[in-house]
Design a protein around this motif. Structure first.
Motif, PDB file in Angstrom:
ATOM      1  N   GLY A  58      40.029 -47.965  26.587  1.00 16.80           N
ATOM      2  CA  GLY A  58      38.615 -47.661  26.800  1.00 16.80           C
ATOM      3  C   GLY A  58      38.069 -46.739  25.725  1.00 16.80           C
ATOM      4  O   GLY A  58      38.738 -46.388  24.762  1.00 16.80           O
ATOM      5  N   GLU A  59      36.813 -46.344  25.906  1.00 15.03           N
ATOM      6  CA  GLU A  59      36.150 -45.458  24.964  1.00 15.03           C
ATOM      7  C   GLU A  59      36.623 -44.022  25.177  1.00 15.03           C
ATOM      8  O   GLU A  59      36.890 -43.616  26.305  1.00 15.03           O
ATOM      9  N   PRO A  60      36.718 -43.246  24.108  1.00 15.74           N
ATOM     10  CA  PRO A  60      37.099 -41.838  24.291  1.00 15.74           C
ATOM     11  C   PRO A  60      36.030 -41.093  25.085  1.00 15.74           C
ATOM     12  O   PRO A  60      34.844 -41.362  24.949  1.00 15.74           O
ATOM     13  N   VAL A  61      36.474 -40.175  25.924  1.00 15.76           N
ATOM     14  CA  VAL A  61      35.559 -39.390  26.737  1.00 15.76           C
ATOM     15  C   VAL A  61      35.047 -38.224  25.901  1.00 15.76           C
ATOM     16  O   VAL A  61      35.827 -37.455  25.343  1.00 15.76           O
ATOM     17  N   VAL A  62      33.737 -38.105  25.803  1.00 14.27           N
ATOM     18  CA  VAL A  62      33.142 -36.998  25.067  1.00 14.27           C
ATOM     19  C   VAL A  62      33.027 -35.815  26.014  1.00 14.27           C
ATOM     20  O   VAL A  62      32.372 -35.892  27.049  1.00 14.27           O
ATOM     21  N   VAL A  63      33.674 -34.723  25.666  1.00 18.61           N
ATOM     22  CA  VAL A  63      33.628 -33.519  26.497  1.00 18.61           C
ATOM     23  C   VAL A  63      32.475 -32.660  26.006  1.00 18.61           C
ATOM     24  O   VAL A  63      32.424 -32.265  24.846  1.00 18.61           O
ATOM     25  N   HIS A  64      31.520 -32.396  26.897  1.00 19.95           N
ATOM     26  CA  HIS A  64      30.373 -31.556  26.540  1.00 19.95           C
ATOM     27  C   HIS A  64      30.659 -30.130  26.971  1.00 19.95           C
ATOM     28  O   HIS A  64      30.806 -29.842  28.154  1.00 19.95           O
ATOM     29  N   GLU A  65      30.756 -29.261  25.980  1.00 23.66           N
ATOM     30  CA  GLU A  65      31.005 -27.858  26.285  1.00 23.66           C
ATOM     31  C   GLU A  65      29.731 -27.242  26.861  1.00 23.66           C
ATOM     32  O   GLU A  65      28.672 -27.305  26.257  1.00 23.66           O
ATOM     33  N   HIS A  66      29.851 -26.657  28.053  1.00 22.52           N
ATOM     34  CA  HIS A  66      28.689 -26.080  28.725  1.00 22.52           C
ATOM     35  C   HIS A  66      28.232 -24.835  27.969  1.00 22.52           C
ATOM     36  O   HIS A  66      29.039 -24.058  27.492  1.00 22.52           O
ATOM     37  N   GLU A  67      26.918 -24.661  27.866  1.00 22.98           N
ATOM     38  CA  GLU A  67      26.370 -23.538  27.137  1.00 22.98           C
ATOM     39  C   GLU A  67      26.742 -22.215  27.804  1.00 22.98           C
ATOM     40  O   GLU A  67      26.876 -22.135  29.010  1.00 22.98           O
ATOM     41  N   VAL A  68      26.906 -21.186  26.982  1.00 24.73           N
ATOM     42  CA  VAL A  68      27.168 -19.837  27.478  1.00 24.73           C
ATOM     43  C   VAL A  68      25.927 -19.004  27.165  1.00 24.73           C
ATOM     44  O   VAL A  68      25.411 -19.028  26.049  1.00 24.73           O
TER      45      VAL A  68
ATOM     46  N   ILE B 185      10.226 -18.113  25.820  1.00 20.68           N
ATOM     47  CA  ILE B 185      11.496 -17.693  26.422  1.00 20.68           C
ATOM     48  C   ILE B 185      12.618 -18.244  25.552  1.00 20.68           C
ATOM     49  O   ILE B 185      12.595 -19.416  25.163  1.00 20.68           O
ATOM     50  N   PHE B 186      13.576 -17.388  25.204  1.00 18.83           N
ATOM     51  CA  PHE B 186      14.648 -17.744  24.278  1.00 18.83           C
ATOM     52  C   PHE B 186      15.997 -17.374  24.901  1.00 18.83           C
ATOM     53  O   PHE B 186      16.120 -16.336  25.559  1.00 18.83           O
ATOM     54  N   PHE B 187      16.992 -18.214  24.648  1.00 17.82           N
ATOM     55  CA  PHE B 187      18.318 -18.049  25.244  1.00 17.82           C
ATOM     56  C   PHE B 187      19.354 -17.870  24.131  1.00 17.82           C
ATOM     57  O   PHE B 187      19.357 -18.617  23.150  1.00 17.82           O
ATOM     58  N   TYR B 188      20.244 -16.877  24.313  1.00 18.93           N
ATOM     59  CA  TYR B 188      21.238 -16.568  23.281  1.00 18.93           C
ATOM     60  C   TYR B 188      22.626 -16.413  23.888  1.00 18.93           C
ATOM     61  O   TYR B 188      22.779 -16.019  25.039  1.00 18.93           O
ATOM     62  N   ASN B 189      23.622 -16.683  23.030  1.00 18.04           N
ATOM     63  CA  ASN B 189      25.004 -16.351  23.316  1.00 18.04           C
ATOM     64  C   ASN B 189      25.441 -15.394  22.214  1.00 18.04           C
ATOM     65  O   ASN B 189      25.672 -15.815  21.077  1.00 18.04           O
TER      66      ASN B 189
ATOM     67  N   ASP C 162      29.290 -11.400  15.526  1.00 17.79           N
ATOM     68  CA  ASP C 162      29.250 -11.897  14.152  1.00 17.79           C
ATOM     69  C   ASP C 162      28.731 -13.332  14.080  1.00 17.79           C
ATOM     70  O   ASP C 162      28.551 -13.869  12.985  1.00 17.79           O
ATOM     71  N   ASN C 163      28.542 -13.947  15.236  1.00 20.89           N
ATOM     72  CA  ASN C 163      28.070 -15.334  15.258  1.00 20.89           C
ATOM     73  C   ASN C 163      27.172 -15.528  16.485  1.00 20.89           C
ATOM     74  O   ASN C 163      27.555 -16.176  17.457  1.00 20.89           O
ATOM     75  N   ILE C 164      25.964 -14.938  16.447  1.00 23.36           N
ATOM     76  CA  ILE C 164      25.037 -15.031  17.575  1.00 23.36           C
ATOM     77  C   ILE C 164      24.415 -16.424  17.580  1.00 23.36           C
ATOM     78  O   ILE C 164      23.870 -16.875  16.572  1.00 23.36           O
ATOM     79  N   GLU C 165      24.534 -17.089  18.705  1.00 27.76           N
ATOM     80  CA  GLU C 165      24.081 -18.476  18.820  1.00 27.76           C
ATOM     81  C   GLU C 165      22.754 -18.533  19.577  1.00 27.76           C
ATOM     82  O   GLU C 165      22.632 -17.977  20.666  1.00 27.76           O
ATOM     83  N   ASP C 166      21.775 -19.206  18.983  1.00 28.29           N
ATOM     84  CA  ASP C 166      20.492 -19.440  19.642  1.00 28.29           C
ATOM     85  C   ASP C 166      20.639 -20.699  20.500  1.00 28.29           C
ATOM     86  O   ASP C 166      20.494 -21.816  20.011  1.00 28.29           O
ATOM     87  N   VAL C 167      20.936 -20.504  21.777  1.00 30.80           N
ATOM     88  CA  VAL C 167      21.194 -21.635  22.676  1.00 30.80           C
ATOM     89  C   VAL C 167      19.896 -22.375  23.015  1.00 30.80           C
ATOM     90  O   VAL C 167      19.927 -23.504  23.498  1.00 30.80           O
ATOM     91  N   THR C 168      18.754 -21.771  22.702  1.00 32.81           N
ATOM     92  CA  THR C 168      17.466 -22.435  22.918  1.00 32.81           C
ATOM     93  C   THR C 168      17.435 -23.774  22.186  1.00 32.81           C
ATOM     94  O   THR C 168      16.851 -24.747  22.677  1.00 32.81           O
ATOM     95  N   LEU C 169      18.076 -23.837  21.019  1.00 34.72           N
ATOM     96  CA  LEU C 169      18.096 -25.075  20.234  1.00 34.72           C
ATOM     97  C   LEU C 169      18.801 -26.192  20.989  1.00 34.72           C
ATOM     98  O   LEU C 169      18.382 -27.352  20.956  1.00 34.72           O
TER      99      LEU C 169
END
Length: 197
Positions: free
Chosen positions: A25-35, A93-97, A102-109
């Motif tokens: 079958g097709e490989p299962v794509v694992v979606h990492e949940h946002e933090v 409203i903006f969401f961040y991890n 050293d690697n702040i992620e803008d989860v809003t994107l």
């Protein structure tokens, strides 16, 4: 006859290999949940250039002595947002991890990229003289529903009241007057008090 037996054996092996490859079958794509570790509301009065930032930090957040937030209000206490009467405010409203400073992620994107799977909802008891609507430049999902990442807050008279803002993951509905109407899971919940004077 030996040639036919040889060809028959190869044919059986090929059919077997084909069957095995189809079963994978097709490989299962694992979606990492946002933090999410931080939510920021940016509030700007219509006609003005400066905005005020209100920062809500979640458990596990560590600012590592960073004083980038020196002028911000922090979510450890009951947040109060002061507004003027007879005014309109542009609010984002903006969401961040920022669990890795050293690697702040803008989860809003990511929320924007997955617009169909997200919804921001502002829940409040009736606050006369205060309303929230989607801004004209708000992000919309594939059905044209605004996400409420950018909103217009309108005031008409002195008032106050509590507001909760939710980021909802995979809502079952994108309309409603209570959090329960939207279904799905709550990624983020913040609470603040609006004061209009």
């Amino acid at each position: 006859m030996l040639k036919n037996l040889y060809k028959h054996s190869i044919l059986i092996i090929l059919v077997f290999l084909l069957a095995i490859s189809c079963d994978k079958g097709e490989p299962v794509v694992v979606h990492e949940h946002e933090v999410f570790t931080r939510v920021v509301l940016e509030v700007k009065k219509d006609g003005e250039t400066n905005f005020k930032k209100y920062t809500f930090e979640f458990e596990g957040h560590d600012d590592h002595g960073d004083d980038d937030h020196a002028d911000d209000d922090h979510g450890d206490e009951h947040m109060e947002i002061e507004l003027d009467t007879d005014a309109t405010y542009n609010v984002g409203i903006f969401f961040y991890n920022d669990s890795d400073p050293d690697n702040i992620e803008d989860v809003t994107l990511e929320v924007i990229e997955e617009a169909d799977a997200h919804q921001v909802f502002y829940e409040m008891t009736e606050i006369p003289g205060f309303s929230i609507a989607a801004a004209p430049d708000d992000t919309k999902d594939s059905n044209g529903n605004p996400l409420f990442l950018k909103t217009s807050w309108t005031t008409t008279s002195e008032t106050s009241g509590d507001v909760k803002a939710y980021l909802i993951h995979e809502p079952t509905s994108k309309t409603g007057s209570t959090r329960a109407d939207f279904g799905g899971a709550t990624d983020v919940e913040i609470e603040f008090e609006v004061h209009v004077e």
